[in-house]
Design a protein around this motif. Structure first.
Motif, PDB file in Angstrom:
ATOM      1  N   ARG A  42      21.972   8.490  19.415  1.00  0.00           N
ATOM      2  CA  ARG A  42      21.234   9.767  19.434  1.00  0.00           C
ATOM      3  C   ARG A  42      20.714   9.730  20.863  1.00  0.00           C
ATOM      4  NH1 ARG A  42      19.328  11.416  14.526  1.00  0.00           N
ATOM      5  NH2 ARG A  42      19.662  10.074  12.689  1.00  0.00           N
TER       6      ARG A  42
ATOM      7  N   SER B 226      19.871  16.101  24.179  1.00  0.00           N
ATOM      8  CA  SER B 226      20.804  15.746  22.939  1.00  0.00           C
ATOM      9  C   SER B 226      21.775  14.866  23.105  1.00  0.00           C
ATOM     10  CB  SER B 226      21.510  16.879  22.512  1.00  0.00           C
ATOM     11  OG  SER B 226      21.973  16.884  21.328  1.00  0.00           O
TER      12      SER B 226
ATOM     13  N   ASP C 111      23.076  13.254  17.929  1.00  0.00           N
ATOM     14  CA  ASP C 111      21.980  14.788  17.481  1.00  0.00           C
ATOM     15  C   ASP C 111      22.598  15.862  17.401  1.00  0.00           C
ATOM     16  OD1 ASP C 111      19.536  12.936  18.109  1.00  0.00           O
ATOM     17  OD2 ASP C 111      20.328  12.891  20.169  1.00  0.00           O
TER      18      ASP C 111
ATOM     19  N   GLU D 161      24.358  16.113  14.096  1.00  0.00           N
ATOM     20  CA  GLU D 161      23.309  16.256  12.898  1.00  0.00           C
ATOM     21  C   GLU D 161      23.013  17.692  12.686  1.00  0.00           C
ATOM     22  OE1 GLU D 161      19.903  13.273  11.192  1.00  0.00           O
ATOM     23  OE2 GLU D 161      19.916  13.801  13.441  1.00  0.00           O
TER      24      GLU D 161
ATOM     25  N   ARG E 213      13.386  19.305  26.460  1.00  0.00           N
ATOM     26  CA  ARG E 213      12.864  18.185  25.645  1.00  0.00           C
ATOM     27  C   ARG E 213      11.382  18.842  25.458  1.00  0.00           C
ATOM     28  NH1 ARG E 213      15.180  13.172  25.156  1.00  0.00           N
ATOM     29  NH2 ARG E 213      12.780  12.109  24.896  1.00  0.00           N
TER      30      ARG E 213
ATOM     31  N   GLY F  25      11.052  20.744  22.521  1.00  0.00           N
ATOM     32  CA  GLY F  25      11.199  19.963  21.228  1.00  0.00           C
ATOM     33  C   GLY F  25      12.599  19.234  21.052  1.00  0.00           C
TER      34      GLY F  25
ATOM     35  N   HIS G 273      14.565  16.246  18.961  1.00  0.00           N
ATOM     36  CA  HIS G 273      13.998  15.961  17.525  1.00  0.00           C
ATOM     37  C   HIS G 273      14.054  17.336  16.522  1.00  0.00           C
ATOM     38  CE1 HIS G 273      11.509  14.467  14.219  1.00  0.00           C
ATOM     39  NE2 HIS G 273      10.558  15.374  14.465  1.00  0.00           N
ATOM     40  N   ASP G 274      13.830  18.301  17.423  1.00  0.00           N
ATOM     41  CA  ASP G 274      13.801  19.875  16.855  1.00  0.00           C
ATOM     42  C   ASP G 274      15.157  20.152  17.236  1.00  0.00           C
ATOM     43  OD1 ASP G 274      13.962  22.224  16.042  1.00  0.00           O
ATOM     44  OD2 ASP G 274      12.212  22.763  16.956  1.00  0.00           O
ATOM     45  N   LYS G 275      16.348  20.128  16.236  1.00  0.00           N
ATOM     46  CA  LYS G 275      17.596  20.428  16.399  1.00  0.00           C
ATOM     47  C   LYS G 275      17.797  21.965  16.947  1.00  0.00           C
ATOM     48  CE  LYS G 275      19.216  16.522  15.284  1.00  0.00           C
ATOM     49  NZ  LYS G 275      17.852  15.741  15.377  1.00  0.00           N
TER      50      LYS G 275
END
Length: 695
Positions: A383, A389, A393, A396, A623, A626, A629-631
């Motif tokens: 990750r 990313s 990530d 995912e 970043r 988000g 963590h927020d795809k």
């Protein structure tokens, strides 16, 4: 509770009990903590061991008067241990007694601390020793040795000493066992939490061990006969503040790790071993270590046998002073912490990128091409740590990535490849310990990284590995020379592990794809696999370059040109896209993540020509929006260097799932847009650079 321990020493005649007891007492008598009790025996004083002789009538009278704590009969003789030994135990002295295994059940419950020491030897040695003693005939000796001996009953703790070698060796083993068991302490759970590091506590006036001497070592190991040892940092407590003189306290985590109830008896040892500490000191002093020596140190570091300060000193020196030979030794030692996966085929390919180039998401393109060509490519990826990313990530946003070893094997068996998170397959507890020390200190080196990376490739079962080494002003590697030097190290260390490694220095000065963030980078990947007109040419070319090199050096194509043609045919035919779909289905499809519902465009402040795009700065904006963590969050770049733009024309679009994240990212873009625009003024070019380090 009594502090002294009764050591009840048993074993067949001729095994050498008296000799070992005498040798141990010669070494321990000076401590004042050990005494040997004489047995009362109905045998004349001139025969056998140093004992207290008594007639049968006198022995019976002593029994009637309660003089014996324990007595038994054997070989037509009577034996007894006087009750006065309880006085030694109560005074904190440890008592050695020569006993009988058949009489052992009668001893149960008579003392608080009992340790049975069984001395054993081979039948041939027993026969030889009995013959030298001259008390029995050859037939009697043979009958004695052939006599079936029942197993020892479960009474107290048990220690076994094998007396098959030299007397000095057996005496040393006995003394070590006596010291370990005599210093046992009563376990107590302390109302203290110590997080990752286990902590033990002793009273400064501890009566069982020299607390200050143990504290000087910094680390101890808590042992019992029933559970694996637990290493811990040692702290001393002032007398009268929660610990008795025969207790050891453990923090909550250490107590739970040991898994014994309060009141259990445990022993403590200094840790690490002297031989291990000698290795650590040699390395800190600038010496070199071999594979076995690094393995020893790594194991003891993982088991938390060293204080953090000593671990840090070792890692600082090791990370900063490895040559090629030692880098191979470190890599081999690391391989010992993970079993190697056997895929059952002669060639298994893998790929690693040193990273540092925004949007360079080539792995999800390479793996399906290579798998469709018939090679196995079980790819595990990380990750993102500092970027918008990572490969994991991005995948995912399409499918599950948190697969264990069995699930990865099944996916690869079905499809020829996978793209999974490396946290479950390539996770190394050694990395957890090392990173906890090195990351806060900012410690790193190419040699250490190469050893870590290639040991994981070895453990994953790879035989052939390609390495992508991007270089550029904002990449991890700043120059082509630096990248090529590191590539040579990868190849040398790989050969040391039995791997075929090929490393490439590549241009890392430009953004490769348009999207920065998981969903946007996935969109770029799928555009290449779908042969879409809007697909990034740079992303496509780089993916085909590595796919071709994998096919060629793994022997799947006779020349590099033929390998490139084969890889491109697979891409153009749609086989690569179908293979990615199959991999995603096997890993577990999820609803494909689309860009977030909220967006804001960042426009050009003036008309002109795009000079450079600072992908690293744009990644920071992504970043803030988000990602990763927020795809669905990220930045979509709409221009490329050399393109003419008008004032206000969108340069890129920010996507976020909530207004707060969008506003934060937009504010950062307003401060530093990250795009350089050249404006024509008075027949001269005036460059306006927004964002630090624009390219």
């Amino acid at each position: 509770m009594q502090v002294g321990t009764l050591f009840y020493i048993v074993g067949p005649s001729g095994v050498g009990k008296d000799t070992l007891i005498s040798g141990a007492m010669a070494m321990l008598a000076g401590t004042g903590r050990y005494v040997q009790t004489k047995r009362v025996i109905t045998r004349p004083a001139a025969i056998g061991e140093d004992h207290e002789p008594a007639s049968t009538a006198a022995f019976d009278a002593m029994c009637a008067d309660g003089a014996f704590l324990h007595h038994w009969g054997a070989h037509e003789l009577r034996y007894g241990l006087r009750r006065t030994l309880l006085e030694d135990l109560a005074a904190g002295r440890n008592v050695l007694a020569n006993g009988s295994r058949r009489a052992l059940p009668d001893l149960a419950g008579t003392v608080d601390r009992l340790v049975v020491v069984e001395i054993t030897a081979s039948p041939a040695l027993l026969a030889e020793r009995l013959a030298r003693r001259g008390r029995e005939s050859a037939d009697e000796i043979a009958a004695r040795i052939a006599r079936e001996v029942p197993p020892l009953p479960r009474t107290g703790d048990l220690v076994r000493i094998v007396n098959d070698g030299g007397v000095d060796e057996a005496v040393a083993a006995l003394v070590a066992a006596l010291e370990r068991m005599a210093s046992r302490l009563v376990l107590k759970r302390m109302p203290v939490t110590s997080a990752r590091r286990h902590t033990a506590f002793l009273a400064e006036d501890c009566t069982a061990v020299n607390a200050s001497a143990y504290a000087g070592s910094g680390r101890i190991e808590i042992r019992s006969t029933a559970r694996p040892a637990v290493p811990a940092d040692l702290m001393l407590i002032e007398p009268g503040n929660g610990l008795d003189g025969d207790e050891v306290g453990l923090s909550r985590e250490a107590f739970e790790k040991l898994g014994l109830p309060e009141g259990a008896l445990v022993s403590i040892d200094r840790t690490p071993s002297p031989s291990s500490r000698a290795l650590l000191r040699r390395k800190i002093g600038g010496g070199a270590l071999d594979t076995e020596e690094y393995a020893t140190l790594f194991r003891e570091i993982v088991e938390q046998r060293y204080p953090e300060g000593e671990t840090a000193a070792f890692l600082v020196k090791a990370i900063q002073s490895l040559d090629d030979e030692e880098t191979i030794a470190v890599a081999k030692a690391r391989c010992g912490f993970s079993p190697r996966i056997d895929w059952g085929v002669p060639i298994v390919v893998d790929k690693h990128s040193l990273g540092g180039v925004p949007g360079s998401r080539i792995t999800p393109i390479i793996v399906p091409i290579v798998a469709a060509a018939g090679l196995l490519m079980p790819k595990t990826s990380s990750r993102a740590i500092t970027s918008a990313s990572g490969t994991a990530d991005t995948m995912e946003a399409l499918c599950r990535i948190d697969l264990d070893g069995g699930q990865i094997r099944e996916v690869v068996r079905k499809t020829g490849g996978c793209i999974a998170w490396n946290g479950k397959l390539n996770h190394s507890i050694l990395d957890d310990v090392v990173n906890a020390v090195t990351r806060p200190l900012g410690l790193d080196s190419n040699q250490w990284s190469v050893a870590s990376i290639l040991s994981k490739k070895w453990s994953a079962g790879a035989t052939h590995v390609v390495i992508d080494l991007p270089f550029g002003p904002r990449a991890k590697l700043k120059s082509q020379t630096e990248a090529e030097k590191l590539g040579r190290l990868f190849e040398v260390v790989g050969a040391g592990l039995g791997l075929i490694v090929k490393a490439f220095a590549t241009d890392g000065s430009k953004v490769i794809g348009r999207g920065l963030g998981p969903s946007l980078e996935l969109r770029d990947v799928l555009a290449v696999l779908d042969n879409a007109p809007q697909a990034s040419r740079a992303l496509r070319d780089k993916a085909l370059f590595y796919a071709a090199n994998i096919l060629h050096f793994a022997g799947h194509a006779p020349t590099l040109d033929a390998a490139r043609e084969a890889a491109e045919d697979i891409l153009l035919s749609g086989e690569a896209r179908h293979r990615l779909d199959a991999i995603a289905a096997a890993q577990g499809n999820v609803s494909q993540v689309a860009p977030a519902r909220l967006s804001r465009s960042v426009g050009a402040h003036a008309a002109g020509t795009i000079g450079g795009i600072d992908g690293w700065h744009l990644g920071g904006i992504a970043r803030r929006a988000g990602a990763p963590h927020d795809k669905s969050a990220g930045v979509d770049v709409l221009v490329e260097p050399g393109r003419q733009v008008e004032a206000g024309q969108p340069l890129y679009t920010i996507y976020a799932s909530d207004i707060a994240s969008l506003e934060e990212a937009a504010a950062e873009a307003s401060r530093e847009p990250g795009v350089a625009i050249a404006m024509a003024q008075e027949d001269a070019l005036q460059w306006t650079i927004a964002g630090q380090g624009a390219l």
